[in-house]
Enzyme design. Structure first.
Site, PDB file in Angstrom:
ATOM      1  N   ASN A  12      -2.879  -1.272  -2.319  1.00 42.01           N
ATOM      2  CA  ASN A  12      -2.509  -1.544  -0.933  1.00 42.01           C
ATOM      3  C   ASN A  12      -3.079  -0.413  -0.083  1.00 42.01           C
ATOM      4  O   ASN A  12      -2.560   0.692  -0.109  1.00 42.01           O
ATOM      5  CB  ASN A  12      -0.971  -1.602  -0.845  1.00 42.01           C
ATOM      6  CG  ASN A  12      -0.475  -1.700   0.576  1.00 42.01           C
ATOM      7  OD1 ASN A  12      -1.235  -1.954   1.501  1.00 42.01           O
ATOM      8  ND2 ASN A  12       0.829  -1.492   0.751  1.00 42.01           N
ATOM      9  N   TRP A  13      -4.136  -0.712   0.630  1.00 41.60           N
ATOM     10  CA  TRP A  13      -4.802   0.338   1.416  1.00 41.60           C
ATOM     11  C   TRP A  13      -4.053   0.655   2.710  1.00 41.60           C
ATOM     12  O   TRP A  13      -4.388   1.597   3.399  1.00 41.60           O
ATOM     13  CB  TRP A  13      -6.251  -0.069   1.723  1.00 41.60           C
ATOM     14  CG  TRP A  13      -7.198   0.216   0.597  1.00 41.60           C
ATOM     15  CD1 TRP A  13      -6.866   0.399  -0.714  1.00 41.60           C
ATOM     16  CD2 TRP A  13      -8.630   0.359   0.670  1.00 41.60           C
ATOM     17  NE1 TRP A  13      -7.999   0.643  -1.459  1.00 41.60           N
ATOM     18  CE2 TRP A  13      -9.096   0.624  -0.632  1.00 41.60           C
ATOM     19  CE3 TRP A  13      -9.550   0.271   1.703  1.00 41.60           C
ATOM     20  CZ2 TRP A  13     -10.449   0.815  -0.917  1.00 41.60           C
ATOM     21  CZ3 TRP A  13     -10.908   0.450   1.421  1.00 41.60           C
ATOM     22  CH2 TRP A  13     -11.348   0.731   0.120  1.00 41.60           C
ATOM     23  N   LYS A  14      -3.088  -0.179   3.079  1.00 43.23           N
ATOM     24  CA  LYS A  14      -2.334   0.020   4.324  1.00 43.23           C
ATOM     25  C   LYS A  14      -3.306   0.171   5.500  1.00 43.23           C
ATOM     26  O   LYS A  14      -4.363  -0.464   5.504  1.00 43.23           O
ATOM     27  CB  LYS A  14      -1.391   1.220   4.182  1.00 43.23           C
ATOM     28  CG  LYS A  14      -0.539   1.127   2.914  1.00 43.23           C
ATOM     29  CD  LYS A  14       0.550   2.140   2.834  1.00 43.23           C
ATOM     30  CE  LYS A  14       1.342   1.935   1.557  1.00 43.23           C
ATOM     31  NZ  LYS A  14       2.475   2.852   1.448  1.00 43.23           N
ATOM     32  N   HIS A  99       6.448  -5.960   2.895  1.00 38.36           N
ATOM     33  CA  HIS A  99       6.401  -4.546   2.517  1.00 38.36           C
ATOM     34  C   HIS A  99       7.449  -3.790   3.341  1.00 38.36           C
ATOM     35  O   HIS A  99       7.698  -4.122   4.504  1.00 38.36           O
ATOM     36  CB  HIS A  99       4.997  -3.987   2.784  1.00 38.36           C
ATOM     37  CG  HIS A  99       4.814  -2.617   2.213  1.00 38.36           C
ATOM     38  ND1 HIS A  99       5.323  -1.491   2.819  1.00 38.36           N
ATOM     39  CD2 HIS A  99       4.203  -2.197   1.075  1.00 38.36           C
ATOM     40  CE1 HIS A  99       5.027  -0.434   2.075  1.00 38.36           C
ATOM     41  NE2 HIS A  99       4.355  -0.833   1.010  1.00 38.36           N
ATOM     42  N   GLU A 101       7.347  -1.112   4.864  1.00 38.49           N
ATOM     43  CA  GLU A 101       6.842  -0.571   6.129  1.00 38.49           C
ATOM     44  C   GLU A 101       6.839  -1.650   7.205  1.00 38.49           C
ATOM     45  O   GLU A 101       7.100  -1.371   8.379  1.00 38.49           O
ATOM     46  CB  GLU A 101       5.440   0.024   5.910  1.00 38.49           C
ATOM     47  CG  GLU A 101       5.530   1.329   5.124  1.00 38.49           C
ATOM     48  CD  GLU A 101       4.295   1.692   4.335  1.00 38.49           C
ATOM     49  OE1 GLU A 101       3.231   1.089   4.533  1.00 38.49           O
ATOM     50  OE2 GLU A 101       4.401   2.606   3.483  1.00 38.49           O
ATOM     51  N   GLU A 169       9.618  -1.733  -4.928  1.00 37.09           N
ATOM     52  CA  GLU A 169       9.168  -0.460  -4.369  1.00 37.09           C
ATOM     53  C   GLU A 169      10.348   0.257  -3.720  1.00 37.09           C
ATOM     54  O   GLU A 169      10.674  -0.014  -2.545  1.00 37.09           O
ATOM     55  CB  GLU A 169       8.081  -0.690  -3.322  1.00 37.09           C
ATOM     56  CG  GLU A 169       6.855  -1.385  -3.864  1.00 37.09           C
ATOM     57  CD  GLU A 169       5.642  -1.141  -2.977  1.00 37.09           C
ATOM     58  OE1 GLU A 169       4.637  -0.650  -3.503  1.00 37.09           O
ATOM     59  OE2 GLU A 169       5.719  -1.407  -1.777  1.00 37.09           O
ATOM     60  N   GLY A 175       4.984   6.941  -1.079  1.00 34.68           N
ATOM     61  CA  GLY A 175       4.259   8.024  -0.410  1.00 34.68           C
ATOM     62  C   GLY A 175       4.909   9.386  -0.513  1.00 34.68           C
ATOM     63  O   GLY A 175       4.533  10.314   0.194  1.00 34.68           O
ATOM     64  N   SER A 214       4.511   5.741  -5.383  1.00 30.84           N
ATOM     65  CA  SER A 214       3.966   6.968  -5.984  1.00 30.84           C
ATOM     66  C   SER A 214       3.438   6.782  -7.404  1.00 30.84           C
ATOM     67  O   SER A 214       3.579   7.681  -8.241  1.00 30.84           O
ATOM     68  CB  SER A 214       4.994   8.110  -5.936  1.00 30.84           C
ATOM     69  OG  SER A 214       5.270   8.449  -4.592  1.00 30.84           O
ATOM     70  N   GLY A 235      -0.346   2.506  -3.530  1.00 30.73           N
ATOM     71  CA  GLY A 235      -0.777   2.822  -2.166  1.00 30.73           C
ATOM     72  C   GLY A 235      -1.827   3.926  -2.178  1.00 30.73           C
ATOM     73  O   GLY A 235      -3.007   3.676  -2.429  1.00 30.73           O
ATOM     74  N   GLY A 236      -1.395   5.140  -1.932  1.00 32.74           N
ATOM     75  CA  GLY A 236      -2.322   6.266  -1.770  1.00 32.74           C
ATOM     76  C   GLY A 236      -3.369   6.383  -2.868  1.00 32.74           C
ATOM     77  O   GLY A 236      -4.547   6.625  -2.584  1.00 32.74           O
TER      78      GLY A 236
HETATM   79  P1  PGA Z   1       2.304   4.816  -2.600  1.00 33.53           P
HETATM   80  O1  PGA Z   1       2.563   3.430  -1.817  1.00 33.53           O
HETATM   81  O2  PGA Z   1       1.644   4.464  -3.912  1.00 33.53           O
HETATM   82  O3  PGA Z   1       1.393   5.600  -1.690  1.00 33.53           O
HETATM   83  O4  PGA Z   1       3.634   5.456  -2.806  1.00 33.53           O
HETATM   84  C1  PGA Z   1       2.964   2.282  -2.507  1.00 33.53           C
HETATM   85  C2  PGA Z   1       3.139   1.134  -1.555  1.00 33.53           C
HETATM   86  O5  PGA Z   1       3.726   1.314  -0.466  1.00 33.53           O
HETATM   87  O6  PGA Z   1       2.705   0.002  -1.845  1.00 33.53           O
END
Ligand code: PGA
Length: 258
Positions: A12-14, A99, A101, A169, A175, A214, A235-236
């Site tokens: 997930n590149w956000k 998600h 967010e 999640e 993050g 994470s 994500g990251g």
């Molecule tokens: P993260 O994000 O791996 O940077 O913690 C995961 C996500 O929100 O899908």
């Protein structure tokens, strides 16, 4: 682990990624062609601006491309939004919905997330429905109550289980570099498996249950080995081919089941 679907490692590149970063998609594609991910399916969800180009790069390879959100309507007067059909038309085969967010930034509700998942599936996409508790919920020991409510409210029922992916999640793990223990992940995933089994009796194993929050190259092996974990939402660490494929390579050499 009992019989399950093919694992899925999703990135997930956000709100990250410019055209120059398509080089990472090319590198991820090459490594999937080389079989670095073993039996796992590899998916990248770039920002919508890069979706069509990413899909062109991935064409003819095992790499799948997905969206990060869609509207629940097929089309119409919704300025700035994208329909599931538009994502599919651009080359997506998956879309993330709900998600945390988006639940926080855009006040998305379980009912709204469920509508989006249904719209996605109607457009021929697979829907990755995200759930997860806040830190205060876990501290109070009500993480299963919260996640159970999210599952009941967000998951469409009148669909095929293969079309649905659930990503657990925990919000406090996204993050932050923090993760639940593998035992906590297994406990939650066991609970989620029982919940999807209630919706799809005898077929709950076909709903893939991803862990997200994470996930990094150095903790992937332990988290992904937890019972009832069918892959990861990253994500990251999905922003570079090196880290993302190091995570996906956890599945190299593991035979597909089911
Ligand atoms: P993260 O994000 O791996 O940077 O913690 C995961 C996500 O929100 O899908």
């Amino acid at each position: 682990m009992s019989s399950r679907s093919r694992p899925l490692v999703a990135g997930n590149w956000k709100m990250n990624g410019l055209r120059a970063d398509l080089a990472e998609i090319r590198a991820i594609r090459e490594r999937t062609v080389d079989g670095v991910a073993g039996e796992a399916e590899v998916l990248v969800c770039p920002p919508a601006t890069l979706l069509a180009q990413a899909a062109e790069i991935a064409a003819g390879s095992p790499l799948a491309i997905g969206g990060q959100n869609c509207h629940s309507a097929e089309k119409g007067a919704h300025t700035g939004d994208l329909s599931a059909r538009m994502l599919a038309d651009a080359g997506a085969t998956y879309v993330i919905v709900g998600h945390s967010e988006r639940r926080a930034d855009h006040n998305e509700t379980n009912v709204g997330v469920r509508r989006k998942a249904l719209a996605a599936i109607a457009a021929g996409l697979r829907a990755i429905v995200c759930v997860g508790e806040a830190k205060a919920d876990r501290d109070a020991g009500r993480e299963m109550t919260v996640v159970g409510r999210q599952l009941q409210g967000s998951l469409p029922t009148d669909v095929e289980p293969q079309q649905l992916v659930v990503a657990y999640e925990p919000i406090w793990a996204i993050g932050t570099g923090l993760t639940p223990t593998a035992a906590d992940v297994a406990e939650m995933h066991g609970f989620m498996r029982r919940e999807v089994e209630k919706i799809f009796p005898g077929r709950g194993g076909l709903v893939r249950l991803l862990y997200g929050g994470s996930v990094k190259p150095d903790n992937a092996a332990e988290l992904l080995a937890a019972a009832d974990v069918d892959g990861a939402l990253v994500g990251g660490a999905s922003l570079t081919a090196r880290d993302f494929m190091a995570i996906a390579s956890t599945y190299a050499g593991v035979p597909a089941e089911g």
